[in-house]
Design a protein around this motif. Structure first.
Motif, PDB file in Angstrom:
ATOM      1  N   ALA A  30     -17.255 -31.878 -31.393  1.00  0.00           N
ATOM      2  CA  ALA A  30     -16.767 -32.401 -30.117  1.00  0.00           C
ATOM      3  C   ALA A  30     -16.075 -33.747 -30.287  1.00  0.00           C
ATOM      4  CB  ALA A  30     -17.926 -32.525 -29.128  1.00  0.00           C
ATOM      5  N   LEU A  31     -16.575 -34.582 -31.208  1.00  0.00           N
ATOM      6  CA  LEU A  31     -16.030 -35.927 -31.389  1.00  0.00           C
ATOM      7  C   LEU A  31     -14.650 -35.923 -32.036  1.00  0.00           C
ATOM      8  CD1 LEU A  31     -19.278 -37.801 -32.447  1.00  0.00           C
ATOM      9  CD2 LEU A  31     -17.894 -38.259 -30.407  1.00  0.00           C
ATOM     10  N   ALA A  32     -14.163 -34.769 -32.444  1.00  0.00           N
ATOM     11  CA  ALA A  32     -12.781 -34.685 -32.940  1.00  0.00           C
ATOM     12  C   ALA A  32     -11.786 -34.920 -31.809  1.00  0.00           C
ATOM     13  CB  ALA A  32     -12.538 -33.320 -33.582  1.00  0.00           C
ATOM     14  N   ASP A  33     -12.247 -34.851 -30.563  1.00  0.00           N
ATOM     15  CA  ASP A  33     -11.392 -35.113 -29.402  1.00  0.00           C
ATOM     16  C   ASP A  33     -11.075 -36.605 -29.346  1.00  0.00           C
ATOM     17  OD1 ASP A  33     -10.327 -35.574 -26.862  1.00  0.00           O
ATOM     18  OD2 ASP A  33     -11.580 -34.055 -25.916  1.00  0.00           O
ATOM     19  N   PRO A  34      -9.786 -36.997 -29.374  1.00  0.00           N
ATOM     20  CA  PRO A  34      -9.430 -38.430 -29.341  1.00  0.00           C
ATOM     21  C   PRO A  34      -9.980 -39.175 -28.135  1.00  0.00           C
ATOM     22  CG  PRO A  34      -7.515 -37.076 -29.883  1.00  0.00           C
ATOM     23  CD  PRO A  34      -8.599 -36.140 -29.480  1.00  0.00           C
ATOM     24  N   GLU A  35     -10.229 -38.466 -27.025  1.00  0.00           N
ATOM     25  CA  GLU A  35     -10.765 -39.128 -25.834  1.00  0.00           C
ATOM     26  C   GLU A  35     -12.157 -39.704 -26.073  1.00  0.00           C
ATOM     27  OE1 GLU A  35     -10.761 -36.610 -22.449  1.00  0.00           O
ATOM     28  OE2 GLU A  35      -8.636 -36.093 -22.596  1.00  0.00           O
ATOM     29  N   LEU A  36     -12.840 -39.221 -27.093  1.00  0.00           N
ATOM     30  CA  LEU A  36     -14.224 -39.623 -27.331  1.00  0.00           C
ATOM     31  C   LEU A  36     -14.353 -40.631 -28.474  1.00  0.00           C
ATOM     32  CD1 LEU A  36     -15.842 -36.102 -26.897  1.00  0.00           C
ATOM     33  CD2 LEU A  36     -15.755 -37.964 -25.229  1.00  0.00           C
ATOM     34  N   VAL A  93     -26.036 -40.355 -30.140  1.00  0.00           N
ATOM     35  CA  VAL A  93     -24.675 -40.883 -29.987  1.00  0.00           C
ATOM     36  C   VAL A  93     -24.718 -41.952 -28.895  1.00  0.00           C
ATOM     37  CG1 VAL A  93     -22.268 -40.364 -29.429  1.00  0.00           C
ATOM     38  CG2 VAL A  93     -23.640 -38.690 -30.669  1.00  0.00           C
ATOM     39  N   LYS A  94     -24.007 -43.060 -29.133  1.00  0.00           N
ATOM     40  CA  LYS A  94     -23.946 -44.132 -28.139  1.00  0.00           C
ATOM     41  C   LYS A  94     -22.507 -44.579 -27.953  1.00  0.00           C
ATOM     42  CE  LYS A  94     -24.411 -48.175 -31.173  1.00  0.00           C
ATOM     43  NZ  LYS A  94     -25.145 -49.451 -31.391  1.00  0.00           N
ATOM     44  N   ARG A  95     -22.265 -45.365 -26.905  1.00  0.00           N
ATOM     45  CA  ARG A  95     -20.973 -46.016 -26.759  1.00  0.00           C
ATOM     46  C   ARG A  95     -20.881 -47.143 -27.795  1.00  0.00           C
ATOM     47  NH1 ARG A  95     -22.853 -44.921 -21.723  1.00  0.00           N
ATOM     48  NH2 ARG A  95     -23.795 -46.989 -21.492  1.00  0.00           N
ATOM     49  N   ARG A 144     -18.652 -36.751 -22.795  1.00  0.00           N
ATOM     50  CA  ARG A 144     -17.788 -37.355 -21.769  1.00  0.00           C
ATOM     51  C   ARG A 144     -18.622 -38.090 -20.733  1.00  0.00           C
ATOM     52  NH1 ARG A 144     -13.560 -32.277 -20.923  1.00  0.00           N
ATOM     53  NH2 ARG A 144     -12.136 -32.823 -22.634  1.00  0.00           N
ATOM     54  N   MET A 145     -19.761 -37.535 -20.380  1.00  0.00           N
ATOM     55  CA  MET A 145     -20.655 -38.205 -19.437  1.00  0.00           C
ATOM     56  C   MET A 145     -21.218 -39.487 -20.026  1.00  0.00           C
ATOM     57  SD  MET A 145     -22.570 -34.794 -17.933  1.00  0.00           S
ATOM     58  CE  MET A 145     -23.751 -35.678 -16.898  1.00  0.00           C
ATOM     59  N   LEU A 146     -21.514 -39.465 -21.323  1.00  0.00           N
ATOM     60  CA  LEU A 146     -21.971 -40.678 -22.003  1.00  0.00           C
ATOM     61  C   LEU A 146     -20.880 -41.743 -21.968  1.00  0.00           C
ATOM     62  CD1 LEU A 146     -23.898 -42.305 -23.873  1.00  0.00           C
ATOM     63  CD2 LEU A 146     -22.853 -41.094 -25.803  1.00  0.00           C
ATOM     64  N   ALA A 147     -19.645 -41.356 -22.315  1.00  0.00           N
ATOM     65  CA  ALA A 147     -18.530 -42.308 -22.312  1.00  0.00           C
ATOM     66  C   ALA A 147     -18.306 -42.894 -20.929  1.00  0.00           C
ATOM     67  CB  ALA A 147     -17.260 -41.613 -22.812  1.00  0.00           C
ATOM     68  N   ALA A 148     -18.586 -42.115 -19.886  1.00  0.00           N
ATOM     69  CA  ALA A 148     -18.390 -42.579 -18.510  1.00  0.00           C
ATOM     70  C   ALA A 148     -19.562 -43.405 -17.997  1.00  0.00           C
ATOM     71  CB  ALA A 148     -18.171 -41.378 -17.593  1.00  0.00           C
ATOM     72  N   GLY A 149     -20.605 -43.583 -18.806  1.00  0.00           N
ATOM     73  CA  GLY A 149     -21.738 -44.402 -18.418  1.00  0.00           C
ATOM     74  C   GLY A 149     -22.792 -43.695 -17.596  1.00  0.00           C
ATOM     75  N   PRO A 158     -14.426 -43.863 -28.508  1.00  0.00           N
ATOM     76  CA  PRO A 158     -15.319 -45.020 -28.332  1.00  0.00           C
ATOM     77  C   PRO A 158     -16.799 -44.707 -28.568  1.00  0.00           C
ATOM     78  CG  PRO A 158     -13.802 -44.784 -26.480  1.00  0.00           C
ATOM     79  CD  PRO A 158     -13.743 -43.523 -27.264  1.00  0.00           C
ATOM     80  N   LEU A 159     -17.121 -43.486 -28.973  1.00  0.00           N
ATOM     81  CA  LEU A 159     -18.512 -43.104 -29.198  1.00  0.00           C
ATOM     82  C   LEU A 159     -18.822 -43.083 -30.695  1.00  0.00           C
ATOM     83  CD1 LEU A 159     -18.818 -40.134 -26.676  1.00  0.00           C
ATOM     84  CD2 LEU A 159     -19.295 -42.566 -26.285  1.00  0.00           C
ATOM     85  N   VAL A 160     -20.059 -43.421 -31.039  1.00  0.00           N
ATOM     86  CA  VAL A 160     -20.458 -43.447 -32.447  1.00  0.00           C
ATOM     87  C   VAL A 160     -21.806 -42.750 -32.603  1.00  0.00           C
ATOM     88  CG1 VAL A 160     -19.185 -45.546 -33.007  1.00  0.00           C
ATOM     89  CG2 VAL A 160     -21.531 -45.724 -32.196  1.00  0.00           C
ATOM     90  N   VAL A 161     -21.982 -42.080 -33.741  1.00  0.00           N
ATOM     91  CA  VAL A 161     -23.250 -41.434 -34.088  1.00  0.00           C
ATOM     92  C   VAL A 161     -24.132 -42.460 -34.789  1.00  0.00           C
ATOM     93  CG1 VAL A 161     -24.345 -39.561 -35.371  1.00  0.00           C
ATOM     94  CG2 VAL A 161     -22.093 -39.208 -34.332  1.00  0.00           C
ATOM     95  N   LEU A 162     -25.364 -42.611 -34.338  1.00  0.00           N
ATOM     96  CA  LEU A 162     -26.280 -43.532 -35.014  1.00  0.00           C
ATOM     97  C   LEU A 162     -26.622 -43.000 -36.401  1.00  0.00           C
ATOM     98  CD1 LEU A 162     -28.732 -44.626 -32.170  1.00  0.00           C
ATOM     99  CD2 LEU A 162     -26.594 -45.656 -32.901  1.00  0.00           C
ATOM    100  N   PRO A 163     -26.776 -43.890 -37.384  1.00  0.00           N
ATOM    101  CA  PRO A 163     -26.934 -43.446 -38.777  1.00  0.00           C
ATOM    102  C   PRO A 163     -28.238 -42.716 -39.072  1.00  0.00           C
ATOM    103  CG  PRO A 163     -27.163 -45.830 -38.611  1.00  0.00           C
ATOM    104  CD  PRO A 163     -26.675 -45.355 -37.279  1.00  0.00           C
ATOM    105  N   ARG A 164     -29.288 -42.975 -38.302  1.00  0.00           N
ATOM    106  CA  ARG A 164     -30.581 -42.322 -38.568  1.00  0.00           C
ATOM    107  C   ARG A 164     -30.781 -41.165 -37.595  1.00  0.00           C
ATOM    108  NH1 ARG A 164     -31.680 -47.801 -38.673  1.00  0.00           N
ATOM    109  NH2 ARG A 164     -32.324 -48.655 -40.683  1.00  0.00           N
ATOM    110  N   ALA A 165     -31.003 -39.971 -38.128  1.00  0.00           N
ATOM    111  CA  ALA A 165     -31.286 -38.811 -37.288  1.00  0.00           C
ATOM    112  C   ALA A 165     -32.689 -38.935 -36.697  1.00  0.00           C
ATOM    113  CB  ALA A 165     -31.172 -37.526 -38.100  1.00  0.00           C
ATOM    114  N   LEU A 166     -32.872 -38.366 -35.536  1.00  0.00           N
ATOM    115  CA  LEU A 166     -34.201 -38.335 -34.928  1.00  0.00           C
ATOM    116  C   LEU A 166     -35.089 -37.314 -35.633  1.00  0.00           C
ATOM    117  CD1 LEU A 166     -36.304 -38.970 -32.724  1.00  0.00           C
ATOM    118  CD2 LEU A 166     -35.161 -37.280 -31.279  1.00  0.00           C
TER     119      LEU A 166
END
Length: 220
Positions: free
Chosen positions: A164-170, A87-89, A144-149, A172-180
């Motif tokens: 967790a990403l169902a929280d509206p506060e999050l 997940v990234k900003r 939340r720590m990721l969103a805060a930089g 601005p975060l996106v899941v990268l399309p390729r899984a590790l």
């Protein structure tokens, strides 16, 4: 590890419901205990708990008895199959091309946030040139720590992140399309007690295999 483990006795997660039902089918009563991973390891070693959940990391394979097929854990008797995802900003240029991280600035050492005690994620990035931050105790705090930089990317279980990403506060975060990586998780017993516990474990593993894909264990 939502939605599989809720840690709420009033609203069991998918994996918790599966373990209770598998115990019933195997003729035993399952009592769910919720402790940090280190304590779970100690309880299995001491024989005060019978089974725990674990992924097949080198340490876990040495310490625990998994349901096996030949020399490898048997995927048909897993509790869950989960994807490890990034997940990234939304404004970050970082990406995962399936083999390596891209988009970092020249000389940048990418910092990865991983939930505390999530050894399967730590092992997955050991060979990458990254720094690891394991201070977040939950997936939501991790994001939340990721969103805060606090770090550049978060790595963890897709289902846990999506919950967790169902929280509206999050947003601005996106899941990268390729899984590790894709990881299976199993109910395991201690190798030190395997001689006495293996018959019961085999019954549990067989019941898990029969029940796992039923609709009631595939939804919340």
């Amino acid at each position: 590890m939502l939605p599989y483990i809720s840690n709420d006795p009033r609203h069991l997660g998918r994996g918790e419901r599966l373990l209770v039902a598998a115990g019933r089918a195997a003729g035993v009563s399952v009592m769910l205990q919720r402790y940090p991973l280190r304590r779970c390891r100690a309880m299995l070693a001491a024989g005060t708990a019978d089974m725990s959940l674990a992924g097949p990391t080198p340490q876990n394979l040495a310490e625990f008895q998994f349901p096996m097929t030949g020399a490898a854990p048997d995927p048909d008797r897993r509790v869950a199959r989960l994807n490890l995802v990034w997940v990234k900003r939304a404004d970050s240029p970082l990406d995962w091309d399936g083999n390596r991280l891209t988009g970092q600035a020249a000389g940048q050492m990418v910092k990865i946030g991983i939930r505390a005690s999530q050894s399967v994620a730590v092992n997955a990035v050991r060979s990458l040139p990254v720094n690891i931050d394991e201070t977040a105790l939950t997936a939501k705090l991790q994001l939340r720590m990721l969103a805060a930089g606090r770090f550049d990317l978060a790595l963890g279980l897709q289902d846990e992140f999506e919950f967790a990403l169902a929280d509206p506060e999050l947003k601005p975060l996106v899941v990268l399309p390729r899984a590790l990586r894709r990881e299976d998780f199993y109910a395991v017993i201690s190798r030190s007690h395997a001689a006495t516990q293996l018959p019961l474990a085999e019954r549990m593993w067989g019941a898990i295999s029969k029940l796992r894909d039923l609709p009631e264990f595939q939804r919340d």
